[in-house]
Scaffold this motif. Structure first.
Motif, PDB file in Angstrom:
ATOM      1  N   UNK A  75       0.839  -1.198   0.000  1.00 11.24           N
ATOM      2  CA  UNK A  75       0.000   0.000   0.000  1.00 11.24           C
ATOM      3  C   UNK A  75       0.875   1.250   0.000  1.00 11.24           C
ATOM      4  N   UNK A  76       0.282   2.356  -0.434  1.00 13.95           N
ATOM      5  CA  UNK A  76       1.005   3.632  -0.423  1.00 13.95           C
ATOM      6  C   UNK A  76       1.513   3.947   0.977  1.00 13.95           C
ATOM      7  N   UNK A  77       0.661   3.730   1.986  1.00  8.97           N
ATOM      8  CA  UNK A  77       1.049   4.020   3.371  1.00  8.97           C
ATOM      9  C   UNK A  77       2.231   3.174   3.816  1.00  8.97           C
ATOM     10  N   UNK A  78       2.251   1.909   3.450  1.00  6.18           N
ATOM     11  CA  UNK A  78       3.358   1.027   3.823  1.00  6.18           C
ATOM     12  C   UNK A  78       4.659   1.481   3.171  1.00  6.18           C
ATOM     13  N   UNK A  79       4.581   1.934   1.925  1.00  2.00           N
ATOM     14  CA  UNK A  79       5.776   2.400   1.215  1.00  2.00           C
ATOM     15  C   UNK A  79       6.308   3.678   1.864  1.00  2.00           C
ATOM     16  N   UNK A  80       5.425   4.612   2.150  1.00  2.00           N
ATOM     17  CA  UNK A  80       5.850   5.854   2.806  1.00  2.00           C
ATOM     18  C   UNK A  80       6.479   5.550   4.165  1.00  2.00           C
ATOM     19  N   UNK A  81       5.862   4.676   4.927  1.00  2.00           N
ATOM     20  CA  UNK A  81       6.396   4.269   6.226  1.00  2.00           C
ATOM     21  C   UNK A  81       7.790   3.640   6.068  1.00  2.00           C
ATOM     22  N   UNK A  82       7.972   2.810   5.060  1.00  3.85           N
ATOM     23  CA  UNK A  82       9.267   2.189   4.805  1.00  3.85           C
ATOM     24  C   UNK A  82      10.333   3.210   4.441  1.00  3.85           C
ATOM     25  N   UNK A  83       9.980   4.173   3.591  1.00  2.97           N
ATOM     26  CA  UNK A  83      10.930   5.221   3.200  1.00  2.97           C
ATOM     27  C   UNK A  83      11.317   6.060   4.411  1.00  2.97           C
ATOM     28  N   UNK A  84      10.343   6.418   5.230  1.00  3.15           N
ATOM     29  CA  UNK A  84      10.630   7.199   6.441  1.00  3.15           C
ATOM     30  C   UNK A  84      11.575   6.430   7.354  1.00  3.15           C
ATOM     31  N   UNK A  85      11.358   5.134   7.506  1.00  5.11           N
ATOM     32  CA  UNK A  85      12.244   4.324   8.347  1.00  5.11           C
ATOM     33  C   UNK A  85      13.664   4.260   7.785  1.00  5.11           C
ATOM     34  N   UNK A  86      13.806   4.145   6.482  1.00  8.75           N
ATOM     35  CA  UNK A  86      15.127   4.126   5.857  1.00  8.75           C
ATOM     36  C   UNK A  86      15.839   5.457   6.113  1.00  8.75           C
ATOM     37  N   UNK A  87      15.156   6.562   5.854  1.00 13.56           N
ATOM     38  CA  UNK A  87      15.755   7.888   6.063  1.00 13.56           C
ATOM     39  C   UNK A  87      16.115   8.090   7.531  1.00 13.56           C
ATOM     40  N   UNK A  88      15.225   7.690   8.450  1.00 15.08           N
ATOM     41  CA  UNK A  88      15.516   7.830   9.879  1.00 15.08           C
ATOM     42  C   UNK A  88      16.732   7.013  10.297  1.00 15.08           C
ATOM     43  N   UNK A  89      16.893   5.814   9.732  1.00 15.16           N
ATOM     44  CA  UNK A  89      18.051   4.986  10.063  1.00 15.16           C
ATOM     45  C   UNK A  89      19.348   5.630   9.558  1.00 15.16           C
ATOM     46  N   UNK A  90      19.307   6.181   8.357  1.00 16.84           N
ATOM     47  CA  UNK A  90      20.484   6.873   7.827  1.00 16.84           C
ATOM     48  C   UNK A  90      20.832   8.054   8.725  1.00 16.84           C
ATOM     49  N   UNK A  91      19.827   8.835   9.101  1.00 17.14           N
ATOM     50  CA  UNK A  91      20.061  10.000   9.970  1.00 17.14           C
ATOM     51  C   UNK A  91      20.554   9.585  11.347  1.00 17.14           C
ATOM     52  N   UNK A  92      20.047   8.485  11.864  1.00 14.27           N
ATOM     53  CA  UNK A  92      20.469   7.986  13.182  1.00 14.27           C
ATOM     54  C   UNK A  92      21.951   7.637  13.173  1.00 14.27           C
ATOM     55  N   UNK A  93      22.394   6.947  12.126  1.00 10.05           N
ATOM     56  CA  UNK A  93      23.771   6.501  12.057  1.00 10.05           C
ATOM     57  C   UNK A  93      24.728   7.547  11.487  1.00 10.05           C
ATOM     58  N   UNK A  94      24.187   8.531  10.775  1.00  7.68           N
ATOM     59  CA  UNK A  94      24.996   9.595  10.149  1.00  7.68           C
ATOM     60  C   UNK A  94      24.348  10.945  10.410  1.00  7.68           C
ATOM     61  N   UNK A  95      24.354  11.413  11.642  1.00  3.58           N
ATOM     62  CA  UNK A  95      23.619  12.638  11.979  1.00  3.58           C
ATOM     63  C   UNK A  95      24.120  13.905  11.292  1.00  3.58           C
ATOM     64  N   UNK A  96      25.341  13.914  10.795  1.00  7.66           N
ATOM     65  CA  UNK A  96      25.852  15.108  10.129  1.00  7.66           C
ATOM     66  C   UNK A  96      25.595  15.108   8.630  1.00  7.66           C
ATOM     67  N   UNK A  97      25.115  14.002   8.099  1.00  7.31           N
ATOM     68  CA  UNK A  97      24.852  13.896   6.656  1.00  7.31           C
ATOM     69  C   UNK A  97      23.489  14.464   6.308  1.00  7.31           C
ATOM     70  N   UNK A  98      23.373  14.937   5.072  1.00  7.59           N
ATOM     71  CA  UNK A  98      22.080  15.363   4.526  1.00  7.59           C
ATOM     72  C   UNK A  98      21.503  14.182   3.766  1.00  7.59           C
TER      73      UNK A  98
END
Length: 99
Positions: A75-98
């Protein structure tokens, strides 16, 4: 350097993990593609959490993910949720990266 993850179209033209640099004439920045053809948000998130995150934080990440989720019936909602989780994980591990 710059990092790309997900189901990158660039995967069709170069080997994942191959560095692209100014010297090669492809980009004004150093970059590396970690794209895997056919990738989905859940497997990308798993890889990021289980060792595929680079040790040196890149300046910029670009993420192309979700298309294969949609074509496999998510579903669209599941995809958006997955993308948000990917971005949050990148930000968590690389807080200085854009991202």
């Amino acid at each position: 350097y710059r990092k790309g993850v997900g189901s990158l179209f660039g995967h069709l033209f170069r080997v994942p993990g191959e560095e692209i640099s100014q010297e090669s004439g492809h980009s004004e920045y150093s970059a590396i593609s970690l794209g895997i053809s056919g990738d989905v948000t859940t497997t990308l998130l798993w890889r990021l959490k289980n060792g595929e995150m680079p040790k040196q934080a890149p300046e910029l990440w670009w993420v192309l993910i979700g298309t294969n989720d949609l074509t496999s019936g998510c579903s669209d909602n599941a995809v958006v949720y997955g993308i948000i989780n990917v971005v949050n994980e990148i930000r968590k591990q690389n807080p200085t990266s854009k991202v």
